[in-house]
Design an enzyme around this catalytic site. Structure first.
Site, short mmCIF file in Angstrom:
data_model
loop_
_atom_site.label_atom_id
_atom_site.label_comp_id
_atom_site.label_asym_id
_atom_site.label_seq_id
_atom_site.Cartn_x
_atom_site.Cartn_y
_atom_site.Cartn_z
N SER B 48 0.87 -1.17 0.00
CA SER B 48 0.00 0.00 0.00
C SER B 48 0.91 1.22 0.00
CB SER B 48 -0.89 -0.02 1.24
OG SER B 48 -1.93 0.92 1.13
N GLU B 49 0.77 2.10 -1.02
CA GLU B 49 1.81 3.11 -1.20
C GLU B 49 1.86 4.15 -0.08
OE1 GLU B 49 -0.44 2.96 -4.19
OE2 GLU B 49 -0.79 5.05 -4.75
N ASN B 50 0.81 4.21 0.76
CA ASN B 50 0.88 5.12 1.89
C ASN B 50 1.75 4.59 3.02
OD1 ASN B 50 -1.27 3.25 2.01
ND2 ASN B 50 -2.23 4.37 3.67
#
Lengths: 219, 224
Positions: B48-50
């Site tokens: 998840s890129e966050n």
């Protein structure tokens, strides 16, 4: 040294036209209390460097709705219609930066680097006006460092020396922004005495942090 | 066999592209359905890129500090790990993500992808998409074959601003599976509900069609 301050001292630190980095991703890990103080104070003509402009009532959103920002450097504005409206109306200048490039530009600004070389954005509008370099036969874009006057961050816990711990996905841009601003102010849910955090669990070293304000959990 | 929506067909077929152990980033919207159709024995780790790996559906207790890349409540599997945005995009750009699955507004026969803005209409920003297409080993575009008004989305040349140049590996739509090759777009599979003629008619780009075209694979997972 005790870096914990109260609201009175905090208010004296904000000025019009400041460049501010603000942690958070879609409002998660964003300093909600500090945003509310900025809104209350009404400081204006701010330049904001942040992952995204969240929604009108989360993260940095309220600052945009309240028209306190004249320039935004971010990777995504689509979830806050007010940002797009102000951009199209010419009221606010928006520079869109790929999120990974934004992270690296901030890191470069805080790490003493003159810029970074990235393949991200090659062949797109992102490369316009930028220098391209060939390294070992591969092409890269030169992206320049970013710094700010103030970084407004959110952590879960701090000790009085400013050592920080974050929770879950609320870390995001906060640790790198702590490197890249002249004044680093962190909003936390809990403050403990120096020595209570184990050196191995500290995620941002306290030497980067100037001020800590404790405001509990804000939902 | 009941009929399936375009979204179900696309997500199911994309799931069939996953290999056991892959680290995968799924874009928001249609791509996130992919997890529902993973074949038995195929375990993937979602990035998840966050800022974490081990993305899981949200549990019964919502943690306000844990969201997916769309800002929606999420969970994290045991063995997951959280980190900052610098590490997250080092993973993405540095080739440590095996597959990224993104939606598309347009794809063209040179493997270009446009999915982040429509000038004058919609400028949401690229978020992490440009980094993902620059760094992931395999870029799968999962999208409906044509626009809502019937306009072709698989084109000779994209006319919307690009997300990345020459970066698409595979296009999966409800009608077909199309691979981007050096020679052009190779029609590899078609849906059991479509014909080659229909796919050609709804595609502006030149398709390479050689021999018998296979029926879309792995759709038995829809019955699960």
């Amino acid at each position: 040294m005790n870096k914990v301050i109260g609201k009175d001292e905090l208010i004296s630190l904000f000025e019009d036209k400041a460049t501010i980095m603000m942690g958070g991703f879609m409002g998660v890990g964003a300093p909600k209390f500090l945003v509310s103080i900025l809104v209350e104070q009404g400081v204006k003509d701010l330049t904001l460097i942040t992952s995204d402009t969240a929604t009108p009532d989360t993260g940095v959103g309220p600052l945009i709705v309240n028209r306190q920002v004249k320039q935004i450097i971010a990777s995504h504005i689509g979830t806050n219609p007010e940002t797009g409206r102000q951009m199209i109306a010419g009221e606010t200048v928006v520079e869109l930066v790929p999120q990974g490039t934004l992270a690296e530009r901030i890191r470069a600004g805080g790490a003493g680097l003159g810029g970074i070389l990235t393949p991200t954005g090659l062949g797109t509008v992102v490369e316009e006006g930028k220098e391209k370099l060939l390294v070992n036969g591969k092409e890269y874009l030169l992206e320049l460092p970013l710094r700010a006057d103030i970084a407004l961050l959110k952590a879960f816990k701090a000790d009085k020396a400013g050592n920080l711990i974050y929770r879950q996905s609320a870390r995001n841009f906060n640790p790198i922004m702590a490197l890249a601003a002249d004044l680093v102010i962190v909003e936390v849910e809990e403050v403990v005495e120096v020595g209570e955090l184990k050196p191995d669990e500290v995620m941002t070293p306290g030497i980067l942090v100037d001020k800590v304000i404790c405001c509990g959990r804000i939902s | 066999m009941r009929t399936y929506s375009a979204k179900e067909l696309i997500a199911c077929r994309v799931a069939g592209e996953m290999r056991d152990g892959d680290v995968v980033n799924l874009g928001i919207g249609l791509p996130t359905l992919v997890s529902n159709y993973l074949p038995e024995g195929i375990n993937i780790t979602l990035q998840s890129e966050n800022g974490f790996v081990g993305l899981a559906p949200a549990g019964s207790e919502i943690d306000p500090d844990l969201v997916n890349a769309g800002g929606k409540p999420a969970g994290i599997f045991p063995g997951g790990a959280t980190f900052d945005s610098f590490m997250s995009f080092a993973l993405i750009r540095g080739g440590h993500v095996d597959v990224t699955v993104l939606g598309g507004l347009q794809v063209d026969q040179n493997g270009n992808l446009a999915n982040w803005m429509i000038p004058g209409k919609m400028v949401p920003g690229m978020g992490g998409a440009m980094d993902l297409v620059a760094g992931a080993k395999k870029v799968i575009v999962a999208m409906e074959h044509t626009a809502k008004d019937g306009a072709a989305k698989i084109l000779k040349s994209c006319n919307l601003p690009l997300t990345g140049k020459g970066i698409v590996t595979l296009i999966v739509t409800e009608l077909a599976v199309i691979r981007v090759t050096e020679e052009g777009l190779l029609l590899e599979e078609i849906s059991p509900y479509a014909t080659v003629e229909e796919v050609v008619a709804k595609t502006e780009a030149q398709l390479i069609i050689s021999g018998d075209i296979a029926t879309m694979k792995g759709l038995e997972q829809l019955e699960r």
